[in-house]
Design an enzyme around this catalytic site. Structure first.
Site, PDB file in Angstrom:
ATOM      1  N   ASP A 144      -1.122   7.989   9.042  1.00 47.65           N
ATOM      2  CA  ASP A 144      -1.975   7.264   9.988  1.00 47.65           C
ATOM      3  C   ASP A 144      -1.161   6.399  10.946  1.00 47.65           C
ATOM      4  OD1 ASP A 144      -1.044   5.312   8.297  1.00 47.65           O
ATOM      5  OD2 ASP A 144      -2.982   4.891   7.351  1.00 47.65           O
ATOM      6  N   SER A 187       0.809  -1.226   0.000  1.00 49.92           N
ATOM      7  CA  SER A 187       0.000   0.000   0.000  1.00 49.92           C
ATOM      8  C   SER A 187       0.839   1.270   0.000  1.00 49.92           C
ATOM      9  CB  SER A 187      -0.937   0.009   1.217  1.00 49.92           C
ATOM     10  OG  SER A 187      -0.188  -0.119   2.419  1.00 49.92           O
ATOM     11  N   HIS A 206       1.281   4.521   7.016  1.00 48.86           N
ATOM     12  CA  HIS A 206       1.430   5.055   5.659  1.00 48.86           C
ATOM     13  C   HIS A 206       1.993   6.473   5.706  1.00 48.86           C
ATOM     14  CE1 HIS A 206      -1.801   1.951   5.379  1.00 48.86           C
ATOM     15  NE2 HIS A 206      -1.009   1.566   4.385  1.00 48.86           N
TER      16      HIS A 206
END
Length: 232
Positions: A183, A13, A186
């Site tokens: 967060d 991600s 990330h």
């Protein structure tokens, strides 16, 4: 006909979100600096691990032929290092998988770069993801660092450039290192800017032929086009 080679961004991600942050975007910055030099091939898969990455890379390499991709970043480990759940990959297997990914790239004449894991704000992450914590999908600072340090050793053994984002985030962020994370896991826009700067520096040092400052643009600049277009 001139053909563009590609710069592969491959990972989980953190790679997938490379175009999403503002005011700075890693993907946009790379696309800009390599304009008319390399095409950015963006292949990030949220939640994926090195184990699943092997399957994906097989497809990528089948789609893009030999010598089609020039250089590639490999960024897995934030999910592999989970202490439980379907994403958890034992450390020994993680290192074997990362070596296999490098071997696959090199067999296709692709220059690899390993991305080491960055800092982790566990308190913030767990406050945002309580449902994952209940399922046992737990990450710790120590385990992320263990996986990253092990990857660094593999990089040295295999002579693969290694970007130590843990070190870079610590040095750049200092007391405000949490601002580099969106967060807790990330990256924020500032975090991606650190990655970009370290990546360009690593390319200049290890693969100078793909330093954007050393590469010629595809097709002549408009002022250099001959009246009869014979140099296009």
């Amino acid at each position: 006909m001139q053909k563009y080679q590609k710069f592969l961004l491959f990972g989980d991600s953190i790679t997938e979100f490379a175009y999403t942050t503002q005011p700075f975007s890693l993907g946009a910055a790379l696309s800009n600096v390599y304009t008319r030099k390399l095409d950015i091939l963006h292949r990030g898969y949220a939640g994926y691990t090195s184990r699943w990455g092997i399957k994906v890379l097989e497809d990528i390499l089948e789609e893009h032929g030999h010598n089609d991709i020039a250089i590639a970043t490999i960024y897995f480990g934030a999910n592999d290092s989970c202490l439980g759940g379907p994403q958890a990959v034992p450390l020994d297997e993680y290192i074997e998988n990362m070596k296999l990914l490098v071997d696959m790239l090199r067999k296709n004449n692709i220059k690899p770069i390993f991305m080491g894991l960055a800092l982790f704000n566990r308190e913030l992450w767990e406050s945002i993801k309580p449902e994952e914590i209940k399922l046992g999908h737990i990450r710790t600072v120590d385990n992320l660092q263990l996986y990253s340090n092990s990857l660094k050793k593999l990089a040295k053994k295999e002579n693969v450039p290694f970007i130590d984002l843990h070190k870079s985030f610590t040095e750049v962020g200092r007391d405000s290192w949490k601002d580099l994370l969106l967060d807790g896991l990330h990256f924020s826009s500032k975090g991606y800017e650190v990655w970009y700067n370290e990546l360009i520096a690593a390319i200049k040092e290890n693969y100078p032929e793909y330093d954007p400052d050393n590469m010629q643009t595809m097709y002549p600049l408009w002022r250099d086009v001959k009246p009869d277009c014979s140099n296009i």
